[in-house]
Design a protein around this motif. Structure first.
Motif, mmCIF file in Angstrom:
data_model
loop_
_atom_site.group_PDB
_atom_site.id
_atom_site.type_symbol
_atom_site.label_atom_id
_atom_site.label_comp_id
_atom_site.label_asym_id
_atom_site.label_seq_id
_atom_site.Cartn_x
_atom_site.Cartn_y
_atom_site.Cartn_z
ATOM 1 N N LEU A 146 0.842 -1.198 0.000
ATOM 2 C CA LEU A 146 0.000 0.000 0.000
ATOM 3 C C LEU A 146 0.880 1.251 0.000
ATOM 4 N N ALA A 147 0.658 2.119 -0.980
ATOM 5 C CA ALA A 147 1.495 3.307 -1.139
ATOM 6 C C ALA A 147 0.874 4.553 -0.547
ATOM 7 N N ALA A 148 -0.447 4.527 -0.317
ATOM 8 C CA ALA A 148 -1.112 5.746 0.139
ATOM 9 C C ALA A 148 -2.358 5.430 0.964
ATOM 10 N N LEU A 149 -2.649 6.346 1.872
ATOM 11 C CA LEU A 149 -3.899 6.357 2.630
ATOM 12 C C LEU A 149 -4.521 7.720 2.412
ATOM 13 N N GLN A 150 -5.798 7.756 2.030
ATOM 14 C CA GLN A 150 -6.499 9.029 1.877
ATOM 15 C C GLN A 150 -7.552 9.151 2.970
ATOM 16 N N VAL A 151 -7.455 10.219 3.753
ATOM 17 C CA VAL A 151 -8.417 10.467 4.840
ATOM 18 C C VAL A 151 -8.636 11.966 4.984
ATOM 19 N N GLU A 152 -9.700 12.329 5.683
ATOM 20 C CA GLU A 152 -9.915 13.729 6.030
ATOM 21 C C GLU A 152 -8.829 14.168 7.016
ATOM 22 N N TYR A 153 -8.199 15.272 6.716
ATOM 23 C CA TYR A 153 -7.149 15.782 7.605
ATOM 24 C C TYR A 153 -7.001 17.277 7.376
ATOM 25 N N HIS A 154 -7.079 18.029 8.447
ATOM 26 C CA HIS A 154 -6.943 19.485 8.353
ATOM 27 C C HIS A 154 -6.630 20.043 9.731
ATOM 28 N N ALA A 155 -6.524 21.346 9.829
ATOM 29 C CA ALA A 155 -6.094 21.999 11.067
ATOM 30 C C ALA A 155 -7.062 21.798 12.226
ATOM 31 N N MET A 156 -8.265 21.305 11.938
ATOM 32 C CA MET A 156 -9.246 21.076 12.995
ATOM 33 C C MET A 156 -9.535 19.597 13.217
ATOM 34 N N LEU A 157 -8.826 18.724 12.537
ATOM 35 C CA LEU A 157 -8.999 17.281 12.726
ATOM 36 C C LEU A 157 -7.624 16.613 12.709
ATOM 37 N N GLY A 158 -7.238 16.046 13.817
ATOM 38 C CA GLY A 158 -5.934 15.404 13.920
ATOM 39 C C GLY A 158 -5.933 13.986 13.378
ATOM 40 N N GLN A 159 -4.778 13.551 12.917
ATOM 41 C CA GLN A 159 -4.609 12.168 12.423
ATOM 42 C C GLN A 159 -3.270 11.610 12.887
ATOM 43 N N ASP A 160 -2.908 11.887 14.126
ATOM 44 C CA ASP A 160 -1.591 11.466 14.624
ATOM 45 C C ASP A 160 -1.396 9.957 14.574
ATOM 46 N N ARG A 161 -2.426 9.188 14.949
ATOM 47 C CA ARG A 161 -2.281 7.728 14.955
ATOM 48 C C ARG A 161 -2.044 7.197 13.546
ATOM 49 N N LEU A 162 -2.799 7.722 12.594
ATOM 50 C CA LEU A 162 -2.625 7.263 11.217
ATOM 51 C C LEU A 162 -1.290 7.719 10.651
ATOM 52 N N LEU A 163 -0.876 8.927 10.969
ATOM 53 C CA LEU A 163 0.416 9.415 10.475
ATOM 54 C C LEU A 163 1.571 8.576 11.004
ATOM 55 N N ALA A 164 1.465 8.128 12.236
ATOM 56 C CA ALA A 164 2.525 7.274 12.782
ATOM 57 C C ALA A 164 2.643 5.990 11.967
ATOM 58 N N ILE A 165 1.507 5.467 11.523
ATOM 59 C CA ILE A 165 1.515 4.237 10.730
ATOM 60 C C ILE A 165 2.021 4.496 9.315
ATOM 61 N N THR A 166 1.485 5.530 8.674
ATOM 62 C CA THR A 166 1.887 5.779 7.290
ATOM 63 C C THR A 166 3.375 6.098 7.199
ATOM 64 N N ARG A 167 3.891 6.859 8.151
ATOM 65 C CA ARG A 167 5.319 7.196 8.106
ATOM 66 C C ARG A 167 6.186 5.976 8.364
ATOM 67 N N LEU A 209 -0.184 21.768 6.222
ATOM 68 C CA LEU A 209 -0.205 20.359 5.831
ATOM 69 C C LEU A 209 1.026 20.014 4.994
ATOM 70 N N MET A 210 1.396 20.904 4.091
ATOM 71 C CA MET A 210 2.513 20.604 3.201
ATOM 72 C C MET A 210 3.869 20.662 3.906
ATOM 73 N N ARG A 211 3.903 21.263 5.070
ATOM 74 C CA ARG A 211 5.135 21.260 5.843
ATOM 75 C C ARG A 211 5.360 19.933 6.567
ATOM 76 N N GLN A 212 4.344 19.067 6.554
ATOM 77 C CA GLN A 212 4.436 17.803 7.267
ATOM 78 C C GLN A 212 4.940 16.695 6.336
ATOM 79 N N ASP A 213 5.821 15.906 6.866
ATOM 80 C CA ASP A 213 6.405 14.817 6.093
ATOM 81 C C ASP A 213 5.338 13.832 5.638
ATOM 82 N N GLY A 214 5.298 13.583 4.338
ATOM 83 C CA GLY A 214 4.409 12.561 3.799
ATOM 84 C C GLY A 214 2.953 12.937 3.704
ATOM 85 N N VAL A 215 2.611 14.232 3.786
ATOM 86 C CA VAL A 215 1.211 14.675 3.711
ATOM 87 C C VAL A 215 0.991 15.477 2.431
#
Length: 268
Positions: A146-167, A209-215
């Motif tokens: 799997l090369a990518a995960l697409q989810v809702e993510y923005h300044a008002m919704l965190g995705q720390d758990r998913l980011l830990a996995i994707t990274r 968002l673009m300052r974050q690795d892999g987003v």
């Protein structure tokens, strides 16, 4: 990121007909090289027509589409992939995703089918969308590339758990609804940063968002000025200070905009 994907894309949900085609053509004219569509959007044919009319070489544009959650049996996935390619007028996708997980789905079988489609050259890469952490871990445990995960993510919704996995797995996290469907414009923290930089709160949110690795954000826009403003966030990202990044990260992260009745348990 292993996946060679442009840092910002155009989300095409609700872009339809002649006006939608004009918006996609304008995006390509402005310099977008990443288009995100899906069979459920009902606009693949329009997106394909816009790409063809733009004159931009096919190999220069990253195209993503998705299979709907009711079509995850092997025969249905194969049929849907073929229909998506025909509507888009393409021989190959750059990325093909399972759009939503289905309750009771045969995960192994669905992922096996994705890999078969990839092996046959119908898509360069595969991934999933709207998978919560436990299900994403289960999908990765099958060994599917799997090369990518697409989810809702923005300044008002965190995705720390998913980011830990994707990274950890060198996956891209594609952020849909990166502007929280317009809810970010009135935020005072984003507003203060935007005022200092002479930009808009939305541009600050995309830059964050673009300052974050892999987003990779994929904002939807239809008007030329909004398309151009979103693309310009690429140039704003380097201007954000560490204090700016920390201030945005500290905002409450519990405002989900997309939560249909068939959505999974997001906390699983």
């Amino acid at each position: 990121m292993t996946l060679n994907i442009p840092r910002i894309g155009l989300g095409t949900w609700r872009l339809l007909g002649a006006s939608g085609q004009a918006s996609v053509e304008t995006a390509l004219e402005l310099g977008y090289r990443h288009l995100d569509t899906a069979e459920m959007y009902g606009n693949e044919e329009m997106v394909g027509m816009a790409l063809a009319a733009s004159g931009v070489p096919r190999d220069d544009v990253f195209v993503t589409s998705k299979v709907w959650w009711t079509n995850l049996s092997p025969d249905a996935m194969r049929t849907c992939m073929g229909m998506s390619l025909r509507r888009l007028g393409l021989a190959q996708l750059d990325l093909y995703l399972i759009h939503w997980p289905a309750k009771g789905m045969d995960l192994n079988q669905a992922l096996d089918t994705l890999q078969t489609l990839q092996a046959e050259g119908l898509t360069k890469a595969i991934g999933v969308a709207n998978f919560p952490p436990a299900l994403l871990e289960a999908a990765l445990a099958t060994g599917a590339p799997l090369a990518a995960l697409q989810v809702e993510y923005h300044a008002m919704l965190g995705q720390d758990r998913l980011l830990a996995i994707t990274r950890a797995h060198d996956m891209v996290l594609t952020a849909y609804s990166p502007l929280a469907q317009g809810r970010l414009a009135a935020d005072p923290t984003l507003g203060a940063i935007a005022t200092r930089l002479g930009v808009t709160p939305g541009q600050v949110a995309l830059a964050w968002l673009m300052r974050q690795d892999g987003v990779v954000p994929i904002p939807k826009a239809s008007r030329r000025e909004n398309l151009a403003a979103n693309l310009a966030a690429l140039d704003i990202a380097p201007l954000l200070t560490e204090a700016d990044l920390a201030a945005i990260a500290a905002l409450p992260k519990d405002k989900r905009a997309v939560n249909p009745v068939f959505a999974p348990d997001w906390n699983a």
